[in-house]
Enzyme design. Structure first.
Site, short mmCIF file in Angstrom:
data_model
loop_
_atom_site.label_atom_id
_atom_site.label_comp_id
_atom_site.label_asym_id
_atom_site.label_seq_id
_atom_site.Cartn_x
_atom_site.Cartn_y
_atom_site.Cartn_z
N SER A 116 0.85 -1.19 0.00
CA SER A 116 0.00 0.00 0.00
C SER A 116 0.89 1.24 0.00
CB SER A 116 -0.89 0.02 1.24
OG SER A 116 -1.56 1.26 1.37
N TYR A 165 -1.38 -0.29 10.59
CA TYR A 165 -1.51 -0.71 9.19
C TYR A 165 -0.39 -0.11 8.35
CZ TYR A 165 -3.37 -1.26 4.48
OH TYR A 165 -3.51 -1.56 3.13
#
Length: 237
Positions: free
Chosen positions: A133, A146
């Protein structure tokens, strides 16, 4: 590969003539739907339930794949999870949340790649693609944990690329916002259209567009390894 990017990858691999293994943790019905779409392309499909954060279960999954197919050409580490916790809420990011996020997003890709490495190297040359990501670069995302897990995955991608060369290539795709259930149902307070409004390409990616990049690195980019490919509409410019 039950939903979203994972399903899109499975379907595109099938369209290229590859037999496909559909791994899932909890989404059994969705995984079977993915398997049906794969089978409709005329290739073989194997569906396996496995929590990638369980090293023993991962080992059993790879043994099952070897028994069924005898080879492994490409591995896509797509499994991920998060909690939507505002970055300002430091106390809201609990130790349990940290442990779960790191277990799936960081330990999981390591366990699967380690278990699959010999089978990948035994063929004509294998490829690993980690779905990371842009949060691992920008530090902006669903939670601090995250973002940290994806930053760790990016570094691990480079480490594994060095040690598994030359037989196995290891790369990562780093998506920006994706128009998928992950965002739309994960946090109803997020406005996806607003998130991408100021990007050079002002729209969210579709899962199939992330899969395009995954298949490029897995199949077509024979001289590419250790690279992080952002697919983000220009978000990280």
């Amino acid at each position: 590969s039950a939903t979203g990017v994972g399903r899109a990858c499975a379907v595109q691999f099938a369209a290229r003539g590859y037999d496909v293994v559909v791994n899932y943790s909890r989404s059994g019905a969705e995984a079977e739907e993915t398997a049906k779409q794969v089978a409709d392309a005329g290739v073989r499909v194997l569906t396996i339930q496995c929590d990638v954060s369980d090293d023993t279960a991962v080992g059993e999954m790879i043994k099952q794949i070897e028994k069924e197919f005898g080879r492994l050409d490409a591995l896509v580490n797509n499994a991920a999870m998060t909690y939507f916790v505002d970055h300002n809420d430091l106390d809201g990011m609990t130790e349990s949340m940290w442990d779960q996020i790191l277990a799936v997003n960081l330990k999981g890709p390591f366990f699967v790649t380690r278990a699959a490495s010999k089978l990948l190297a035994a063929g004509d040359g294998g490829a690993v693609v980690n779905v990371s990501s842009v949060a691992g670069d920008t530090g902006k995302g669903s939670s601090i944990a995250y973002c940290a897990s994806k930053a760790g995955l990016n570094t691990m991608t480079k480490s594994l690329a060095r040690i598994l060369a030359p037989k196995v290539r290891v790369n990562a795709v780093c998506p920006g916002p994706i128009d998928s259930r992950w965002i739309r149902e994960g946090n109803p307070n997020w406005d996806l259209d607003q998130m991408v409004a100021t990007l050079p390409i002002p729209r969210a990616s579709m899962p199939s567009e992330i899969a395009d990049a995954v298949l490029f690195l897995a199949i077509d980019a024979g001289m590419v390894t250790g690279q992080l490919l952002s697919v983000d509409g220009g978000q990280t410019l």
